[in-house]
Design a protein around this motif. Structure first.
Motif, PDB file in Angstrom:
ATOM      1  N   ILE A 113      -7.034 -13.146   8.503  1.00  0.00           N
ATOM      2  CA  ILE A 113      -6.255 -13.401   7.612  1.00  0.00           C
ATOM      3  C   ILE A 113      -5.043 -12.406   7.261  1.00  0.00           C
ATOM      4  O   ILE A 113      -5.276 -11.375   7.710  1.00  0.00           O
ATOM      5  N   TYR A 114      -4.018 -12.991   7.092  1.00  0.00           N
ATOM      6  CA  TYR A 114      -2.772 -12.049   7.171  1.00  0.00           C
ATOM      7  C   TYR A 114      -2.195 -12.236   5.669  1.00  0.00           C
ATOM      8  O   TYR A 114      -2.058 -13.157   4.972  1.00  0.00           O
ATOM      9  N   TYR A 115      -1.871 -10.864   5.076  1.00  0.00           N
ATOM     10  CA  TYR A 115      -1.231 -10.911   3.770  1.00  0.00           C
ATOM     11  C   TYR A 115      -0.084 -10.124   3.968  1.00  0.00           C
ATOM     12  O   TYR A 115       0.156  -9.210   4.540  1.00  0.00           O
ATOM     13  N   THR A 116       1.093 -11.032   3.852  1.00  0.00           N
ATOM     14  CA  THR A 116       2.497 -10.483   4.541  1.00  0.00           C
ATOM     15  C   THR A 116       3.453 -10.415   3.072  1.00  0.00           C
ATOM     16  O   THR A 116       3.213 -11.388   2.366  1.00  0.00           O
ATOM     17  N   LEU A 117       4.069  -9.276   3.020  1.00  0.00           N
ATOM     18  CA  LEU A 117       4.980  -8.931   2.091  1.00  0.00           C
ATOM     19  C   LEU A 117       6.338  -8.920   2.584  1.00  0.00           C
ATOM     20  O   LEU A 117       6.437  -8.113   3.610  1.00  0.00           O
ATOM     21  N   GLU A 118       7.273  -9.335   1.884  1.00  0.00           N
ATOM     22  CA  GLU A 118       8.714  -9.192   2.075  1.00  0.00           C
ATOM     23  C   GLU A 118       9.454  -8.552   1.239  1.00  0.00           C
ATOM     24  O   GLU A 118       9.423  -9.232  -0.101  1.00  0.00           O
ATOM     25  N   ALA A 119      10.076  -7.541   1.198  1.00  0.00           N
ATOM     26  CA  ALA A 119      10.846  -6.960   0.218  1.00  0.00           C
ATOM     27  C   ALA A 119      12.186  -6.171   0.764  1.00  0.00           C
ATOM     28  O   ALA A 119      12.129  -5.702   2.034  1.00  0.00           O
ATOM     29  N   SER A 120      13.088  -6.030   0.011  1.00  0.00           N
ATOM     30  CA  SER A 120      14.195  -5.222   0.303  1.00  0.00           C
ATOM     31  C   SER A 120      14.104  -3.891   0.302  1.00  0.00           C
ATOM     32  O   SER A 120      12.966  -3.547  -0.596  1.00  0.00           O
ATOM     33  N   GLN A 121      14.657  -3.064   1.269  1.00  0.00           N
ATOM     34  CA  GLN A 121      14.451  -1.861   1.299  1.00  0.00           C
ATOM     35  C   GLN A 121      14.226  -0.959   0.089  1.00  0.00           C
ATOM     36  O   GLN A 121      13.436   0.010  -0.072  1.00  0.00           O
ATOM     37  N   GLU A 122      15.143  -1.200  -0.958  1.00  0.00           N
ATOM     38  CA  GLU A 122      15.330  -0.485  -2.155  1.00  0.00           C
ATOM     39  C   GLU A 122      14.298  -0.609  -2.868  1.00  0.00           C
ATOM     40  O   GLU A 122      13.673   0.193  -3.857  1.00  0.00           O
ATOM     41  N   ASN A 123      13.625  -1.834  -2.995  1.00  0.00           N
ATOM     42  CA  ASN A 123      12.360  -2.031  -3.744  1.00  0.00           C
ATOM     43  C   ASN A 123      10.829  -2.008  -3.226  1.00  0.00           C
ATOM     44  O   ASN A 123      10.121  -2.390  -3.398  1.00  0.00           O
ATOM     45  N   LEU A 124      11.071  -1.357  -1.756  1.00  0.00           N
ATOM     46  CA  LEU A 124       9.914  -1.448  -0.911  1.00  0.00           C
ATOM     47  C   LEU A 124       8.655  -0.593  -1.562  1.00  0.00           C
ATOM     48  O   LEU A 124       7.513  -1.047  -1.676  1.00  0.00           O
ATOM     49  N   GLN A 125       8.821   0.414  -2.106  1.00  0.00           N
ATOM     50  CA  GLN A 125       7.924   1.178  -2.526  1.00  0.00           C
ATOM     51  C   GLN A 125       7.089   0.704  -3.710  1.00  0.00           C
ATOM     52  O   GLN A 125       5.791   0.399  -3.670  1.00  0.00           O
ATOM     53  N   GLU A 126       7.812  -0.106  -4.811  1.00  0.00           N
ATOM     54  CA  GLU A 126       6.970  -0.514  -5.804  1.00  0.00           C
ATOM     55  C   GLU A 126       6.379  -2.004  -5.443  1.00  0.00           C
ATOM     56  O   GLU A 126       5.270  -2.343  -5.780  1.00  0.00           O
ATOM     57  N   ALA A 127       6.943  -2.438  -4.376  1.00  0.00           N
ATOM     58  CA  ALA A 127       6.195  -3.615  -3.651  1.00  0.00           C
ATOM     59  C   ALA A 127       5.207  -3.428  -3.018  1.00  0.00           C
ATOM     60  O   ALA A 127       4.069  -3.878  -3.431  1.00  0.00           O
ATOM     61  N   LEU A 128       5.077  -2.198  -2.324  1.00  0.00           N
ATOM     62  CA  LEU A 128       4.062  -1.892  -1.580  1.00  0.00           C
ATOM     63  C   LEU A 128       2.988  -1.616  -2.480  1.00  0.00           C
ATOM     64  O   LEU A 128       1.506  -1.706  -1.987  1.00  0.00           O
TER      65      LEU A 128
END
Lengths: 438, 108
Positions: A113-128
């Motif tokens: 199973i894959y959980y994949t996230l795409e986010a722009s660099q500046e918002n990466l930390q919050e998305a993670l």
């Protein structure tokens, strides 16, 4: 105001323009780095300087690990991604991610199973942070699962008949384990309890069965993501070793077309044979290469001029087995002739050196163009890590394909086609022959 | 010592108030008497089926008793010690989720 502009000496203007220069374009070597953390989580990173970062967290939690009494767990598990967990509510997860423009999806196959996230660099930390909240400490609240039932129904209704044929083929070929359907049976919808999901998750979503890959980020970020996950430490679901049984499953669905998948047992992932079979599958044929053009592949030539049809070779590799064969869609009246011709080719494939060369080139193109998309690259890295414990860059895979000789391919092909043929069929099966009649 | 006396006093006070309120004579629990607003309805949806069935039985029985102008025999009255809050924690959770949602809608 204009006078002030004029006051700026012309010469100074020139010097400013002269000294200012574009930052030199640094051609970053996108190097693939891999490692295994102390908790046995595999970590891979390609820092290609992309403005969008893709992070994949993959687990060995595909449909092959489902117990026979609870088939469909894997489908419910991937559809339950994003529901309320111990750390964050479903509402907050979806709103926060959309607020920062991130995109999240969960997909799965028979193994993973894959959980994949795409986010722009500046918002990466919050998305993670939110990716972490989605994956760890999943709760599967019963009422949220029952609200989710319509999504499962939609998944099943939107399946294409070709997918059904390949799914039936797996069931016929392997029966249990790899034979488990990717999709929940309609009668099981709403009957998978929160407790059994919880049990499945606690035995499959563990650090030792996890791989984290990141495209457009550093190795350190990937390691941090892996370490931040709050996963149960113990528990290890086992799957039956896949034995190829061979057989046939048919699903009569009406319509004008018959969709058939034929296969013989292939090679396991990571073995040199699997690459040779992938080349052979491309060499057999993959439809016309120009739109509306003639289909000159060996497969199309074998079937001959029977009107419109689509046929392609396919090869899938799993951790301990695989399938190699042909997928075919034909009008119902021509199914008999087309299927017999295709089966004859599958049982005795005399691929010319030219066809194999074309197959190699097509496979290389496919590997490299899939790697252009960050999501599939990051999933590819995670898959390799879980299969083999190491990862190769797409460029290295392309080099491996180059090194295959056509005799390698024909040898492997000759050895696999001696096995019993399996068949999965969906659609209008009025004139589709049974597998022993082929 | 004073603390302990206060606790004992409080517990016997609430027990007295509980018996005075009277719904226990119909065999109801405290959570059966919650006003069914949207939050409570959402919480009821989240309960396991058998708990809802038991609740419905108690409500129907209480209505029947009230119509007949009688109460249950004294040994069947709900005791203060046996009255577990089966719904309130879920209602609190629902309210928390609603507050979170409203806060978000206000801010963005």
């Amino acid at each position: 105001m204009s006078s002030k502009n004029l006051a700026l000496p012309f010469v100074r203007h020139i010097t400013i323009r002269g000294y200012a220069q574009a930052a030199p374009a640094v051609r970053k070597e996108a190097k693939l780095q891999t490692s295994v953390l102390p908790n046995k989580t595999f970590v891979a990173a390609v820092d290609n300087g992309s403005p969008v970062t893709r992070v994949t967290i993959a687990f060995k939690a595909g449909s092959r690990y489902e117990p026979q009494t609870e088939l469909g767990l894997a489908h419910v598990l991937r559809s339950a991604a994003g529901l309320t967990t111990k750390n964050a509510s479903a509402f907050m997860i979806s709103r926060k991610l959309s607020q920062i423009g991130a995109s999240f999806n969960a997909s799965g196959d028979r193994e993973f199973i894959y959980y994949t996230l795409e986010a722009s660099q500046e918002n990466l930390q919050e998305a993670l942070v939110y990716l972490n909240n989605i994956v760890s400490n999943q709760e599967f609240r019963p009422w949220e699962l029952s609200d989710n039932v319509s999504r499962l129904k939609f998944d099943i209704l939107s399946l294409s008949p070709q997918v059904r044929a390949v799914d039936l083929l797996h069931k016929a070929a392997f029966r249990r384990g790899l034979g488990n359907s990717l999709f929940i049976s309609p009668k099981k919808i709403g009957k998978i309890s929160s407790e059994s999901l919880q049990h499945f998750a606690s035995t499959t979503l563990t650090p030792g069965r996890c791989a984290v890959s990141i495209v457009g980020g550093s190795q350190d970020t990937a390691a941090l993501v892996a370490q931040a996950l709050q996963l149960p430490a113990s528990g290890d679901a086992q799957s039956n070793a896949s034995t190829y049984c061979g057989g046939e499953l048919r699903k009569e669905m009406g319509g004008d077309l018959a969709h058939v998948a034929l296969a013989v047992p292939g090679a396991s992932a990571g073995s040199p044979q699997s690459l040779a079979l992938a080349v052979a599958a491309k060499a057999l044929g993959n439809g016309p290469v120009t739109k509306w053009g003639a289909d000159n592949t060996p497969l199309a030539k074998a079937i001959g001029n029977i009107g419109p049809f689509a046929a392609a070779g396919f090869n899938v590799s799993y951790s301990d087995s695989g399938l190699f064969g042909i997928v075919l869609s034909v009008p119902k009246d021509e199914a008999n002739a087309a299927l017999k011709a295709a089966a004859k080719l599958l049982k005795n494939p005399n691929l010319s050196a030219d066809a194999i060369k074309a197959g190699k080139n097509q496979l290389k193109l496919q590997v490299l163009s899939e790697a252009e998309s960050g999501v599939s690259l990051s999933e590819l890295l995670a898959v390799q890590g879980l299969y083999t414990g190491s990862a190769k860059s797409p460029l290295d895979i392309a080099k491996d394909i180059d090194q295959l000789s056509s005799s390698d391919v024909s040898q492997v092909l000759a050895s696999v086609v001696k096995n019993k043929v399996s068949m999965g069929a969906a659609g209008n099966l009025a004139f589709v022959p049974y597998v022993d009649e082929l | 010592m004073a603390l302990r006396t206060t606790a004992v006093l409080r517990s016997s006070l609430s027990k007295w108030a509980y018996n005075l309120s009277g719904f226990n004579k119909y065999g109801l629990l405290r959570d059966d008497c919650l006003y069914e607003n949207e939050d409570v309805q959402e919480a009821l949806r989240r309960l396991p089926d058998h708990v809802v069935d038991e609740r419905n039985f108690r409500l129907v029985r209480a209505t029947q008793l009230s119509l007949q102008k009688i109460v249950l025999p004294k040994e069947e009255w709900t005791k203060y010690e046996e009255d577990k809050l089966y719904l309130t924690p879920i209602v609190e959770q629902v309210i928390k989720e609603r507050k979170e949602r409203e806060k978000w809608e206000k801010e963005y």
